[in-house]
Scaffold this active site. Structure first.
Site, PDB file in Angstrom:
ATOM      1  N   ARG A   1      12.080  -6.905   2.945  1.00  0.00           N
ATOM      2  CA  ARG A   1      12.042  -5.536   2.410  1.00  0.00           C
ATOM      3  C   ARG A   1      13.068  -4.635   3.109  1.00  0.00           C
ATOM      4  NH1 ARG A   1       6.275  -2.680   4.260  1.00  0.00           N
ATOM      5  NH2 ARG A   1       6.794  -2.490   6.475  1.00  0.00           N
TER       6      ARG A   1
ATOM      7  N   ARG B   1       1.746  -6.822  14.679  1.00  0.00           N
ATOM      8  CA  ARG B   1       1.181  -5.844  13.739  1.00  0.00           C
ATOM      9  C   ARG B   1       0.130  -6.499  12.854  1.00  0.00           C
ATOM     10  NH1 ARG B   1       6.572  -4.668  11.277  1.00  0.00           N
ATOM     11  NH2 ARG B   1       5.637  -3.223   9.804  1.00  0.00           N
TER      12      ARG B   1
ATOM     13  N   LYS C   1       0.827  -1.223   0.000  1.00  0.00           N
ATOM     14  CA  LYS C   1       0.000   0.000   0.000  1.00  0.00           C
ATOM     15  C   LYS C   1       0.856   1.266   0.000  1.00  0.00           C
ATOM     16  CE  LYS C   1      -0.992  -0.181   4.943  1.00  0.00           C
ATOM     17  NZ  LYS C   1       0.262   0.428   5.342  1.00  0.00           N
TER      18      LYS C   1
ATOM     19  N   ARG D   1      13.832  -1.763   8.687  1.00  0.00           N
ATOM     20  CA  ARG D   1      13.073  -1.261   9.837  1.00  0.00           C
ATOM     21  C   ARG D   1      13.193  -2.228  11.010  1.00  0.00           C
ATOM     22  NH1 ARG D   1       7.193   0.489   7.666  1.00  0.00           N
ATOM     23  NH2 ARG D   1       6.686  -0.272   9.746  1.00  0.00           N
TER      24      ARG D   1
ATOM     25  N   ARG E   1      -6.584   3.332  11.597  1.00  0.00           N
ATOM     26  CA  ARG E   1      -6.109   1.991  11.934  1.00  0.00           C
ATOM     27  C   ARG E   1      -7.109   1.265  12.834  1.00  0.00           C
ATOM     28  NH1 ARG E   1      -0.649   1.923  10.067  1.00  0.00           N
ATOM     29  NH2 ARG E   1       0.560   0.315  11.071  1.00  0.00           N
TER      30      ARG E   1
HETATM   31  P1  AMP Z   1       3.466   1.553   9.294  1.00  0.00           P
HETATM   32  O1  AMP Z   1       4.607   2.283   8.667  1.00  0.00           O
HETATM   33  O2  AMP Z   1       2.126   2.013   8.784  1.00  0.00           O
HETATM   34  O3  AMP Z   1       3.650   0.054   9.225  1.00  0.00           O
HETATM   35  O4  AMP Z   1       3.478   1.940  10.839  1.00  0.00           O
HETATM   36  C1  AMP Z   1       4.581   1.602  11.671  1.00  0.00           C
HETATM   37  C2  AMP Z   1       4.147   1.664  13.110  1.00  0.00           C
HETATM   38  O5  AMP Z   1       3.738   2.988  13.447  1.00  0.00           O
HETATM   39  C3  AMP Z   1       2.937   0.797  13.463  1.00  0.00           C
HETATM   40  O6  AMP Z   1       3.281  -0.555  13.732  1.00  0.00           O
HETATM   41  C4  AMP Z   1       2.418   1.500  14.711  1.00  0.00           C
HETATM   42  O7  AMP Z   1       3.227   1.239  15.830  1.00  0.00           O
HETATM   43  C5  AMP Z   1       2.614   2.967  14.326  1.00  0.00           C
HETATM   44  N1  AMP Z   1       1.441   3.514  13.595  1.00  0.00           N
HETATM   45  C6  AMP Z   1       1.403   3.952  12.303  1.00  0.00           C
HETATM   46  N2  AMP Z   1       0.190   4.417  11.987  1.00  0.00           N
HETATM   47  C7  AMP Z   1      -0.575   4.266  13.107  1.00  0.00           C
HETATM   48  C8  AMP Z   1      -1.920   4.548  13.399  1.00  0.00           C
HETATM   49  N3  AMP Z   1      -2.769   5.079  12.507  1.00  0.00           N
HETATM   50  N4  AMP Z   1      -2.369   4.244  14.649  1.00  0.00           N
HETATM   51  C9  AMP Z   1      -1.548   3.735  15.587  1.00  0.00           C
HETATM   52  N5  AMP Z   1      -0.258   3.427  15.367  1.00  0.00           N
HETATM   53  C10 AMP Z   1       0.245   3.691  14.126  1.00  0.00           C
END
Ligand code: AMP
Length: 211
Positions: free
Chosen positions: A122, A166, A13, A154, A88
């Site tokens: 990745r 996650r 995405k 990451r 989320r």
């Molecule tokens: P992502 O890059 O979208 O995979 O986000 C990495 C991490 O950031 C997630 O595993 C959460 O810990 C935090 N995170 C990102 N977006 C949100 C959100 N909308 N609500 C809560 N935590 C978030």
């Protein structure tokens, strides 16, 4: 145009959101990127969320609502935006009026094993946020094609407990959000296990279609 990109981790995405943002000329807003920028800057907010992100848990809604509310109120979001990583959960959806009237909510679907495999392989650019994988490697190993920065992995993609956490959160928290967009007639689910170009073309056809 307001587009919400959704999908389990590794679904592509972020990659699709970046491409679409360039195509439509509206900002790509990734809550993960906003949070990682706070971590890199060593801000108070970054320090407060570091251990949560590393463990793969969700950052408290108050922080996300504050951060996205501030970003979405900037003038470049007036013509629209591509949301990547929010809402989320149901509370974030209910408290973010900017996403209620999304033109499209697109879910890229992949199965859990594919997510795990993709996250394991990745690598990311901490500079321009480009994402690379075995099928889309950089021309020079470890160096970003787009900006020349050193690529990194990451921390939350490296720890298997964080990856599982996650994914579990995605599948438990997202059903009511998906249902909201489905009942509003704006949800499209696509198979995320296809070539990047195939998915990009399908998304472009979808958003070009008159409503
Ligand atoms: P992502 O890059 O979208 O995979 O986000 C990495 C991490 O950031 C997630 O595993 C959460 O810990 C935090 N995170 C990102 N977006 C949100 C959100 N909308 N609500 C809560 N935590 C978030």
């Amino acid at each position: 145009m307001r587009i919400i990109m959704m999908g389990p981790q590794g679904s592509g995405k972020g990659t699709q959101a970046k491409r679409l943002s360039q195509k439509l000329g509206v900002p790509h807003i990734s809550t993960g990127d906003l949070l990682r920028a706070e971590l890199a800057a060593g801000s108070d907010l970054g320090k407060a969320v570091a251990s949560i992100i590393e463990a793969g848990r969700l950052v408290p809604d108050e922080i996300i609502l504050y951060m996205t509310g501030r970003r979405l109120s900037q003038p470049d979001c007036a013509p629209g935006f591509i949301a990547d990583g929010f809402p989320r959960n149901l509370r974030q959806l209910l408290e973010l009026p900017a996403v209620w009237r999304a033109d499209h909510a697109i879910q890229l679907w992949i199965d859990t094993q594919t997510s795990i495999d993709r996250l394991a392989t990745r690598i990311n650019c901490p500079g321009c946020k480009a994402i690379y994988g075995p099928k889309t490697p950089p021309a020079k190993p470890g160096v970003c094609d787009k900006c020349g920065a050193a690529l990194t992995k990451r921390a939350d993609d490296s720890a298997s407990a964080a990856v599982i956490q996650r994914l579990e959160l995605y599948w438990t928290e997202m059903p009511p959000v998906l249902e909201y967009f489905r009942s509003g007639g704006v949800l499209t689910t696509m198979n995320g296990d296809q070539p990047i170009e195939t998915i990009a073309a399908a998304i472009e056809r979808l958003v070009a279609r008159p409503k």
